[in-house]
Design an enzyme around this catalytic site. Structure first.
Site, short mmCIF file in Angstrom:
data_model
loop_
_atom_site.label_atom_id
_atom_site.label_comp_id
_atom_site.label_asym_id
_atom_site.label_seq_id
_atom_site.Cartn_x
_atom_site.Cartn_y
_atom_site.Cartn_z
N ARG A 35 0.85 -1.20 0.00
CA ARG A 35 0.00 0.00 0.00
C ARG A 35 0.87 1.24 0.00
NH1 ARG A 35 -1.86 2.64 5.01
NH2 ARG A 35 -3.50 4.16 4.54
N ARG A 76 -11.20 19.89 8.86
CA ARG A 76 -10.50 20.38 10.05
C ARG A 76 -11.02 21.76 10.44
NH1 ARG A 76 -6.17 17.10 10.95
NH2 ARG A 76 -5.41 15.87 9.19
N LYS A 218 -13.22 2.14 1.03
CA LYS A 218 -12.91 2.09 2.46
C LYS A 218 -14.17 2.43 3.24
CE LYS A 218 -8.98 4.00 3.69
NZ LYS A 218 -7.93 5.06 3.77
#
Length: 479
Positions: A35, A76, A218
């Site tokens: 990965r 964020r 994912k």
């Protein structure tokens, strides 16, 4: 390089494992594919790592898969006048669109899509859940919240939104740039998509990739679980990304979700990778904790296709030992007397297709006659996937004339992939299968194997034939 296990190992590359010599050590220790984390890799470093992996592949003579993991949207808060602020449970705290330093009452949130989407009652988790806020009021320019727990917030901490569906897609501008760079290399097999929320998030990547890479979704957001069957159908593989999933959902629910996802993927015949903190303590220790060993073992018992190492192999002090330990755990579990019963109890019913019927028959014949191996010819990879879906108790050798197919199948449970030319006729098909099974040490003279292939030969998607053959004294077909 014969692996004495079925589950595959995906190792993340990083500062501790970026050199070609270390990549080779990791592969020899048991890593089946690698990965590259695009959150931390430049395009130049990505190209360098791909080149080094391919050099190791050539030297070792085994197909090695490469996964490029896109960063996805990173949400964020802004900065504070003093770098941080101390909060009190029960107080009011506001996130707004004013680009000025924050204090103990408010902070800038540079994501208008969040300001527009959050509704009263939605949770906002800051700094991996260390600070939890509940939205009380939202007017599209600011979100007024109540502090539920946590006492501190500081510059640029991450924001998670377990209750909010964002209308923006999963691809950021950075992801699009990274994806273009990955596709330009033309030597990467998988792309992992972060923070998938819905099946539509896959559409843009599918359009850009045009089949040149497999898409691995994912699963790390609660919204994805609400439409998981659609996401599985549109994905080529899944990753159970337990880190962010455990932030956005109650951490005690993650083990059950992991089991559900593994079983759903197996039913669909799609590879599934279990990831995050599997041997976390081995970042700085030469041996794992007992709890970590049990965690890896659980994924293997459940029939996951692959287990992943993150910082353990990318930045840890013991990258080779971490791979060796993971391989050792897998081998031990797969020899446990309880393992066959657990694996076989989850066996899905075959779909009404020729590939499923042939794969089911091959597994039943191989187990009934105690054959040495199943050998399947697979050009597109579909026959290999269907063979693995059966989880046979004999080895499966996947023969493919397409190197990209063999590399992509390196993530799939139990498949030993070999690149070979297409057979020229039926005799050559059987001889080639026997010769490779002998050469790869999956059978000795006098052993029998079963071969699945398609007639006409070399036609993708035409698997329609089974043949039992003896391995002769010279490794060719016996009588």
């Amino acid at each position: 390089m014969k692996r004495l296990r079925n589950v595959k190992i995906l190792a993340t590359l990083g500062p501790a494992s970026s050199e070609e010599a270390m990549i080779k050590k990791l592969h020899e220790a048991g890593a089946d594919l690698f990965r590259i984390n695009m959150s931390h890799s430049t395009h130049e470093m990505m190209r360098t790592l791909v080149s080094r992996i391919r050099a190791v592949e050539k030297e070792c003579g085994r197909p090695i898969g490469i996964l490029a993991d896109l960063q996805g949207p990173k949400l964020r808060v802004g900065k504070f006048a003093d770098g941080a602020a101390t909060l009190v449970a029960g107080q009011t705290f506001t996130l707004d669109n004013k680009d000025v330093p924050g204090d103990a009452t408010r902070v800038f949130l540079p994501h208008p899509e969040i300001l527009e989407a959050v509704q009263p009652g939605h949770r906002l988790l800051i700094d991996d859940g260390r600070l939890q806020l509940i939205a009380v009021e939202s007017d599209k320019t600011s979100i007024t919240c109540t502090v539920v727990n946590g006492t501190k917030i500081s510059d640029r901490k991450g924001v998670s939104l377990p209750d909010t569906l964002l209308e923006s897609g999963a691809l950021t501008e950075k992801d699009r740039s990274d994806l273009d760079a990955v596709l330009a290399v033309d030597d990467v097999d998988w792309v992992a998509l972060s923070f998938i929320q819905r099946p539509e998030d896959l559409a843009e990547v599918r359009k850009i990739a045009r089949g040149r890479v497999g898409l691995m979704s994912k699963i790390e957001k609660p919204q994805a679980l609400e439409r998981i069957n659609e996401i599985i159908e549109l994905s080529d593989a899944l990753m159970v990304a337990r880190g962010d999933l455990g932030v956005e959902m109650p951490v005690e629910s993650v083990p059950g979700i992991q089991k559900q996802l593994i079983r759903a993927c197996r039913k669909a015949g799609k590879p599934v990778v279990v990831a995050t903190q599997m041997l976390e303590s081995m970042i700085s220790a030469s041996v794992p904790t007992r709890a970590e060993v049990s965690d890896v073992a659980t994924a293997v018992f459940e029939g996951a296709d692959a287990v992943m190492l993150s910082a353990e192999s990318a930045a840890g002090d013991y990258p080779v030992e971490a791979v060796q330990m993971m391989a050792s755990i897998a081998r031990k579990v797969e020899r446990d007397p309880n393992y066959p019963g657990i694996i076989y109890s989850q066996r899905p019913l075959p779909d009404a297709t020729g590939a499923d019927a042939i794969s089911l028959a091959a597994r039943q014949i191989a187990e009934t006659l105690n054959l040495s191996a199943i050998v399947c010819y697979t050009s597109s990879g579909n026959t290999g996937l269907r063979s693995a879906r059966e989880r046979p108790n004999v080895p499966v050798i996947a023969l493919s004339p397409v190197i990209q197919t063999a590399r992509r199948l390196s993530v799939v449970w139990g498949l030993h992939c070999v690149v070979t030319d297409d057979a020229t006729d039926l005799d050559d098909m059987v001889d080639r299968a026997c010769r490779i099974a002998f050469r790869e040490e999956f059978g000795k003279p006098g052993d029998r194997i079963i071969i699945s292939a398609g007639v006409p030969l070399g036609t993708p998607g035409s698997t329609n034939m089974l043949r039992i053959a003896y391995i002769g004294s010279d490794g060719m077909t016996g009588i």
